[in-house]
Design a protein around this motif. Sequence first.
Motif, PDB file in Angstrom:
ATOM      1  N   GLU A  93       0.839  -1.209   0.000  1.00 34.21           N
ATOM      2  CA  GLU A  93       0.000   0.000   0.000  1.00 34.21           C
ATOM      3  C   GLU A  93       0.869   1.252   0.000  1.00 34.21           C
ATOM      4  O   GLU A  93       0.553   2.236  -0.666  1.00 34.21           O
ATOM      5  CB  GLU A  93      -0.963   0.003   1.186  1.00 34.21           C
ATOM      6  N   LYS A  94       1.973   1.233   0.724  1.00 33.24           N
ATOM      7  CA  LYS A  94       2.911   2.368   0.716  1.00 33.24           C
ATOM      8  C   LYS A  94       3.474   2.551  -0.692  1.00 33.24           C
ATOM      9  O   LYS A  94       3.607   3.682  -1.176  1.00 33.24           O
ATOM     10  CB  LYS A  94       4.032   2.118   1.729  1.00 33.24           C
ATOM     11  N   ARG A  96       2.028   1.887  -3.467  1.00 37.83           N
ATOM     12  CA  ARG A  96       0.981   2.431  -4.351  1.00 37.83           C
ATOM     13  C   ARG A  96       0.907   3.952  -4.285  1.00 37.83           C
ATOM     14  O   ARG A  96       0.396   4.591  -5.194  1.00 37.83           O
ATOM     15  CB  ARG A  96      -0.389   1.870  -3.969  1.00 37.83           C
ATOM     16  N   GLY A  97       1.371   4.515  -3.198  1.00 40.90           N
ATOM     17  CA  GLY A  97       1.357   5.977  -3.064  1.00 40.90           C
ATOM     18  C   GLY A  97      -0.056   6.531  -3.107  1.00 40.90           C
ATOM     19  O   GLY A  97      -0.949   6.054  -2.413  1.00 40.90           O
ATOM     20  N   ALA A  98      -0.252   7.530  -3.944  1.00 37.64           N
ATOM     21  CA  ALA A  98      -1.549   8.223  -4.030  1.00 37.64           C
ATOM     22  C   ALA A  98      -2.681   7.304  -4.482  1.00 37.64           C
ATOM     23  O   ALA A  98      -3.858   7.618  -4.274  1.00 37.64           O
ATOM     24  CB  ALA A  98      -1.432   9.421  -4.968  1.00 37.64           C
ATOM     25  N   SER A 100      -3.313   4.435  -3.230  1.00 37.82           N
ATOM     26  CA  SER A 100      -3.758   3.651  -2.081  1.00 37.82           C
ATOM     27  C   SER A 100      -4.843   4.389  -1.316  1.00 37.82           C
ATOM     28  O   SER A 100      -4.705   5.573  -1.011  1.00 37.82           O
ATOM     29  CB  SER A 100      -2.591   3.370  -1.135  1.00 37.82           C
ATOM     30  N   TRP A 102      -5.263   3.962   1.622  1.00 30.62           N
ATOM     31  CA  TRP A 102      -4.670   4.097   2.951  1.00 30.62           C
ATOM     32  C   TRP A 102      -3.547   5.130   2.991  1.00 30.62           C
ATOM     33  O   TRP A 102      -2.881   5.279   4.014  1.00 30.62           O
ATOM     34  CB  TRP A 102      -4.138   2.739   3.420  1.00 30.62           C
ATOM     35  N   GLN A 103      -3.344   5.889   1.922  1.00 24.06           N
ATOM     36  CA  GLN A 103      -2.218   6.821   1.896  1.00 24.06           C
ATOM     37  C   GLN A 103      -2.264   7.798   3.067  1.00 24.06           C
ATOM     38  O   GLN A 103      -1.245   8.079   3.684  1.00 24.06           O
ATOM     39  CB  GLN A 103      -2.162   7.599   0.589  1.00 24.06           C
ATOM     40  N   TRP A 104      -3.428   8.290   3.400  1.00 28.32           N
ATOM     41  CA  TRP A 104      -3.553   9.244   4.505  1.00 28.32           C
ATOM     42  C   TRP A 104      -3.035   8.653   5.815  1.00 28.32           C
ATOM     43  O   TRP A 104      -2.432   9.350   6.621  1.00 28.32           O
ATOM     44  CB  TRP A 104      -5.017   9.681   4.662  1.00 28.32           C
ATOM     45  N   ASP A 107       0.963   7.886   5.464  1.00 25.78           N
ATOM     46  CA  ASP A 107       1.732   9.122   5.578  1.00 25.78           C
ATOM     47  C   ASP A 107       1.862   9.590   7.023  1.00 25.78           C
ATOM     48  O   ASP A 107       2.738  10.382   7.342  1.00 25.78           O
ATOM     49  CB  ASP A 107       1.103  10.228   4.732  1.00 25.78           C
TER      50      ASP A 107
END
Length: 176
Positions: A93-94, A96-98, A100, A102-104, A107
């Motif tokens: 997921e990390k 995948r960046g934007a 994902s 779950w990015q929020w 981060d």
Amino acid sequence: MMGDFTLAFSAAGGTVNRHIQIVAPPQGERGVFAGKDITGAELAAEPLVRVPASLVITAAVAGCSDIVTQCCAEVSDSPASDTVLLALFLLTEKARGAESQWQWYLDALPRAGVNALHFDERDMNALTGTPLGRAVEAKLRQLRRQYSCFMATLERWKQSTGVDGSVSFEMYKWAH
């Protein structure tokens, strides 16, 4: 960054006690602080934090990821532990960046490891011959063995999906 976390958390129904502050100091790491002593009566009336089930990443959630499932299939001698499922999920997921959902959350996590698994060579040398040094070396060997099972699958996934975030051993270690 913390704004994204706060917005996503609130939008999903999460709440934080009015006396709690979640901050991101300029040094880059995060913290949670109480603005005052909170009494038992205040806690009974208003919990410190309420996290909705939709925001809880569990091994069951991680196991629903196609790439996590593919990676775990590479280790056929035993089922993957919850820790491995979660680490693979965080790693992918990390990466995948934007893209994902779950990015929020990702981060808001520490950017670097903060335990002995992430010591530099000088610090590791200081642990030579100690029980902690032996434990760290054993854990690193275990993580390298695990990662070697997943590496090719992760690289194929990156190529086929166009994900450009890192799925390196260092990031796998971070996810632990």
